[in-house]
Design a protein around this motif. Structure first.
Motif, PDB file in Angstrom:
ATOM      1  N   LEU A 171      68.069  57.492  88.862  1.00 20.79           N
ATOM      2  CA  LEU A 171      68.150  58.528  89.891  1.00 20.79           C
ATOM      3  C   LEU A 171      68.652  57.910  91.192  1.00 20.79           C
ATOM      4  O   LEU A 171      68.360  56.749  91.499  1.00 20.79           O
ATOM      5  CB  LEU A 171      66.775  59.161  90.124  1.00 20.79           C
ATOM      6  CG  LEU A 171      66.101  59.803  88.908  1.00 20.79           C
ATOM      7  CD1 LEU A 171      64.731  60.341  89.290  1.00 20.79           C
ATOM      8  CD2 LEU A 171      66.969  60.910  88.319  1.00 20.79           C
ATOM      9  N   ASN A 185      69.894  65.328  92.545  1.00 23.53           N
ATOM     10  CA  ASN A 185      70.107  64.475  91.378  1.00 23.53           C
ATOM     11  C   ASN A 185      70.464  65.305  90.150  1.00 23.53           C
ATOM     12  O   ASN A 185      71.356  64.945  89.379  1.00 23.53           O
ATOM     13  CB  ASN A 185      68.837  63.651  91.095  1.00 23.53           C
ATOM     14  CG  ASN A 185      68.838  62.303  91.777  1.00 23.53           C
ATOM     15  OD1 ASN A 185      69.546  61.394  91.362  1.00 23.53           O
ATOM     16  ND2 ASN A 185      68.057  62.168  92.834  1.00 23.53           N
ATOM     17  N   VAL A 186      69.770  66.418  89.974  1.00 27.39           N
ATOM     18  CA  VAL A 186      70.012  67.266  88.804  1.00 27.39           C
ATOM     19  C   VAL A 186      71.389  67.937  88.889  1.00 27.39           C
ATOM     20  O   VAL A 186      72.034  68.180  87.858  1.00 27.39           O
ATOM     21  CB  VAL A 186      68.890  68.312  88.667  1.00 27.39           C
ATOM     22  CG1 VAL A 186      69.198  69.311  87.551  1.00 27.39           C
ATOM     23  CG2 VAL A 186      67.560  67.619  88.388  1.00 27.39           C
ATOM     24  N   GLU A 187      71.840  68.210  90.091  1.00 23.86           N
ATOM     25  CA  GLU A 187      73.123  68.895  90.276  1.00 23.86           C
ATOM     26  C   GLU A 187      74.337  68.016  89.973  1.00 23.86           C
ATOM     27  O   GLU A 187      75.441  68.539  89.781  1.00 23.86           O
ATOM     28  CB  GLU A 187      73.248  69.410  91.713  1.00 23.86           C
ATOM     29  CG  GLU A 187      72.379  70.603  92.023  1.00 23.86           C
ATOM     30  CD  GLU A 187      72.577  71.096  93.451  1.00 23.86           C
ATOM     31  OE1 GLU A 187      73.585  70.719  94.069  1.00 23.86           O
ATOM     32  OE2 GLU A 187      71.723  71.850  93.943  1.00 23.86           O
ATOM     33  N   ALA A 198      70.298  73.965  88.677  1.00 18.93           N
ATOM     34  CA  ALA A 198      69.347  72.874  88.892  1.00 18.93           C
ATOM     35  C   ALA A 198      67.925  73.410  89.007  1.00 18.93           C
ATOM     36  O   ALA A 198      66.982  72.813  88.470  1.00 18.93           O
ATOM     37  CB  ALA A 198      69.729  72.081  90.138  1.00 18.93           C
ATOM     38  N   ARG A 241      68.311  66.704  84.612  1.00 18.83           N
ATOM     39  CA  ARG A 241      69.720  66.391  84.852  1.00 18.83           C
ATOM     40  C   ARG A 241      70.502  66.390  83.537  1.00 18.83           C
ATOM     41  O   ARG A 241      71.663  66.802  83.491  1.00 18.83           O
ATOM     42  CB  ARG A 241      69.824  65.017  85.529  1.00 18.83           C
ATOM     43  CG  ARG A 241      71.253  64.585  85.872  1.00 18.83           C
ATOM     44  CD  ARG A 241      71.246  63.212  86.526  1.00 18.83           C
ATOM     45  NE  ARG A 241      70.615  62.221  85.659  1.00 18.83           N
ATOM     46  CZ  ARG A 241      70.219  61.014  86.072  1.00 18.83           C
ATOM     47  NH1 ARG A 241      70.366  60.655  87.339  1.00 18.83           N
ATOM     48  NH2 ARG A 241      69.657  60.177  85.213  1.00 18.83           N
TER      49      ARG A 241
END
Length: 258
Positions: free
Chosen positions: A107, A116-118, A135, A167
């Motif tokens: 991360l 981070n997920v995007e 996200a 993610r």
């Protein structure tokens, strides 16, 4: 891509590997990490890949995830010959169909969970509105609703791994590849992550391929594949831990009612 994978590949398994060989180096320094193995994986399967160090399991995982190409042999994904694709075509295949979770969470430290997920969606060129919504859904799916604006340093190890899984699934992958996903976690957090992987497989139909050296974690899989000396040693069906627990609970209830 030379030929896009189709949703209907004529009854074939999702993934088909035939006589996969991987050699590193040349001449007298050549090392054959994979010595020729066959493997079929159906849509919706949950496969634990096991084996001692140097057995070839990590090389097999890299091949399955299109991170590396075999020296020889056939790899068909939805009927398409992956071994014939170039580097850019394999990258497009990964972006569209695969999600990855690693032992190290990877991360960005000064970036929020949501940001981070995007990241995978940013690389795909989706709009900010689309990225934010996707996200948020992914974080909710892994039990982190309300933690969107926390950075990794503000999260536990288990929560960081959940962000990494969010993610991996934010782009709706067909296959989730997990390489020792519980390796950095204690027993309780490891069980939480395995229950989450089971839920993604059981409820969303995501095909899960997981490398692990821990039998307790492999017990959650529907199949356990073992490598030895660069070859596929055993391939066995398994009654997943979550189903065993459900059966035991039902039997206990029936016993009380008797």
């Amino acid at each position: 891509m030379t030929q896009a994978p189709t949703q209907d590949s004529g009854g074939m398994p999702l993934i088909r590997l035939r006589n996969i060989i991987k050699v590193y180096g040349e001449g007298g320094l050549a090392f054959k990490a994979l010595k020729g193995f066959d493997l079929d994986i159906d849509q919706g399967d949950f496969v634990a890949i096991m084996g001692p160090s140097g057995s070839g399991k990590s090389t097999a995982m890299n091949t399955l995830g299109c991170l590396d190409r075999p020296t020889s042999g056939e790899y068909l994904f939805k009927g398409v010959h992956v071994e014939d694709l170039d580097r850019d075509e394999r990258a497009r295949l990964r972006r569209r169909y695969f999600g990855f979770v690693f032992q190290g969470f990877h991360l960005l430290p000064r970036t929020t969970a949501q940001e981070n997920v995007e990241l995978p969606l940013l690389y795909r060129g989706e709009t900010a509105t689309q990225r934010h919504a996707a996200a948020a859904r992914a974080l909710d799916a892994v039990g982190l609703k309300g933690w969107e604006h926390h950075t990794p340093s503000e999260l536990s190890g288990g929560q960081q791994q959940r962000v990494a899984i969010a993610r991996a699934i934010v782009s709706n992958p067909v296959v989730l590849l997990a390489d020792e996903p519980t390796g950095n976690l204690d027993t309780q957090r490891s069980e939480e992550i395995m229950e989450l992987l089971w839920k993604l497989n059981h409820e969303q139909g995501i095909t899960v391929l997981m490398v692990t050296h821990e039998p307790e974690m492999a017990a959650y899989a529907r199949r356990i594949v073992r490598f030895k000396d660069g070859l596929l040693d055993t391939d066995m069906r398994n009654e997943p831990m979550m189903l065993r627990q459900k059966t035991a609970s039902a039997e206990a209830v029936n016993g009380e009612d008797a």
